[in-house]
Motif scaffolding. Sequence first.
Motif, PDB file in Angstrom:
ATOM      1  N   GLY A  19       0.789  -1.231   0.000  1.00 55.40           N
ATOM      2  CA  GLY A  19       0.000   0.000   0.000  1.00 55.40           C
ATOM      3  C   GLY A  19       0.813   1.268   0.000  1.00 55.40           C
ATOM      4  O   GLY A  19       0.255   2.364  -0.102  1.00 55.40           O
ATOM      5  N   ALA A  20       2.119   1.156   0.133  1.00 60.28           N
ATOM      6  CA  ALA A  20       2.967   2.343   0.174  1.00 60.28           C
ATOM      7  C   ALA A  20       3.674   2.531  -1.163  1.00 60.28           C
ATOM      8  O   ALA A  20       3.855   1.586  -1.937  1.00 60.28           O
ATOM      9  CB  ALA A  20       4.000   2.214   1.293  1.00 60.28           C
ATOM     10  N   HIS A  21       4.059   3.771  -1.414  1.00 59.48           N
ATOM     11  CA  HIS A  21       4.832   4.053  -2.621  1.00 59.48           C
ATOM     12  C   HIS A  21       6.233   3.444  -2.465  1.00 59.48           C
ATOM     13  O   HIS A  21       6.817   3.472  -1.388  1.00 59.48           O
ATOM     14  CB  HIS A  21       4.949   5.555  -2.836  1.00 59.48           C
ATOM     15  CG  HIS A  21       5.822   5.922  -3.998  1.00 59.48           C
ATOM     16  ND1 HIS A  21       5.446   5.723  -5.311  1.00 59.48           N
ATOM     17  CD2 HIS A  21       7.075   6.462  -4.030  1.00 59.48           C
ATOM     18  CE1 HIS A  21       6.423   6.120  -6.103  1.00 59.48           C
ATOM     19  NE2 HIS A  21       7.425   6.579  -5.361  1.00 59.48           N
ATOM     20  N   ILE A  22       6.749   2.866  -3.535  1.00 65.08           N
ATOM     21  CA  ILE A  22       8.089   2.287  -3.498  1.00 65.08           C
ATOM     22  C   ILE A  22       8.896   2.829  -4.670  1.00 65.08           C
ATOM     23  O   ILE A  22       8.409   2.872  -5.813  1.00 65.08           O
ATOM     24  CB  ILE A  22       8.042   0.744  -3.538  1.00 65.08           C
ATOM     25  CG1 ILE A  22       9.443   0.158  -3.369  1.00 65.08           C
ATOM     26  CG2 ILE A  22       7.368   0.218  -4.789  1.00 65.08           C
ATOM     27  CD1 ILE A  22       9.452  -1.339  -3.114  1.00 65.08           C
ATOM     28  N   THR A  23      10.085   3.276  -4.394  1.00 62.44           N
ATOM     29  CA  THR A  23      10.929   3.886  -5.418  1.00 62.44           C
ATOM     30  C   THR A  23      11.758   2.821  -6.141  1.00 62.44           C
ATOM     31  O   THR A  23      11.906   1.687  -5.671  1.00 62.44           O
ATOM     32  CB  THR A  23      11.887   4.903  -4.792  1.00 62.44           C
ATOM     33  OG1 THR A  23      12.825   4.204  -3.956  1.00 62.44           O
ATOM     34  CG2 THR A  23      11.131   5.934  -3.958  1.00 62.44           C
ATOM     35  N   HIS A  24      12.290   3.231  -7.267  1.00 60.35           N
ATOM     36  CA  HIS A  24      13.150   2.336  -8.043  1.00 60.35           C
ATOM     37  C   HIS A  24      14.389   1.949  -7.225  1.00 60.35           C
ATOM     38  O   HIS A  24      14.842   0.794  -7.254  1.00 60.35           O
ATOM     39  CB  HIS A  24      13.558   3.012  -9.341  1.00 60.35           C
ATOM     40  CG  HIS A  24      14.386   2.135 -10.231  1.00 60.35           C
ATOM     41  ND1 HIS A  24      15.766   2.045 -10.141  1.00 60.35           N
ATOM     42  CD2 HIS A  24      14.033   1.257 -11.209  1.00 60.35           C
ATOM     43  CE1 HIS A  24      16.216   1.192 -11.021  1.00 60.35           C
ATOM     44  NE2 HIS A  24      15.181   0.692 -11.693  1.00 60.35           N
ATOM     45  N   ALA A  25      14.932   2.917  -6.493  1.00 60.28           N
ATOM     46  CA  ALA A  25      16.119   2.642  -5.677  1.00 60.28           C
ATOM     47  C   ALA A  25      15.812   1.607  -4.598  1.00 60.28           C
ATOM     48  O   ALA A  25      16.638   0.730  -4.299  1.00 60.28           O
ATOM     49  CB  ALA A  25      16.625   3.931  -5.039  1.00 60.28           C
TER      50      ALA A  25
END
Length: 264
Positions: A63-69
């Motif tokens: 449910g949380a945003h996840i970055t490419h890094a």
Amino acid sequence: MTTTLKIPKPSTLDRSSKTYTINGESYHRVTTVLGILGKPALVPWATKTALAQCEEALLKRTGAHITHAEITDIIKEARKKPDQARDKAADFGSLAHASIENYIRTSNMPSEPELQRVVSAFEEWRTTNGLSIEISENLVWDETLGYGGTVDAIGYKQLAIGPATMVNALILADWKTGGLYREAYLQVAAYAHALEVMTGEIVQEAWTVRIPRDAPKEGEPSFQAHKLTRQHILDNFELFKNALSLYKMLGDGWSYEYKGVLHE
């Protein structure tokens, strides 16, 4: 611990490389030689272990945003997981071997409960099969074939060879705390042959004994033991010689000593 078995000792020994250097000569390690054989089960295990690590990390971010890094970091950590699990298993295996060796030499139980379980399983196997273990962690080698290895245990048992004839039969054994793969039989057969070359005595039985890292569940055995009879030893040694030939040609890359076999 005393024994009547006379096994020659090396004048000099160096274990620091992938080979043994015994009396100034290089010998292939049995376990390294057998690394030439594929272990198909390891690839699915490594994949499953890495994916489980990815799943665990991603579920924490549901449910949380996840970055490419962050994804890159998760994958990087997952790639490490199979090696970390392997190293942890190897550490336990080393402790288990050392605990059994010390018990054989001194009859002293380790203080750690997990290692007490390992030693108790060893003692159950030994007594159940009427074995007398006299030597532990002993180097054996074959000068002609150029290989060597360390046998976990050598001893004797009373063995019937006729209706009313019993002999004190030479036996050896190797412990496993991880998976038991087919090449374990080739391993103990190679040790048996080298021991025979060095002592002039015939090895009648060779055992692989698996004592799992995790405590068995209720109703499960404390160990799994597999016995090679004399004929099994001979048959598996033939397979080991094939693996040794293959390793000498391909184990450390192409060998140009085999001109005419592999190339012109």
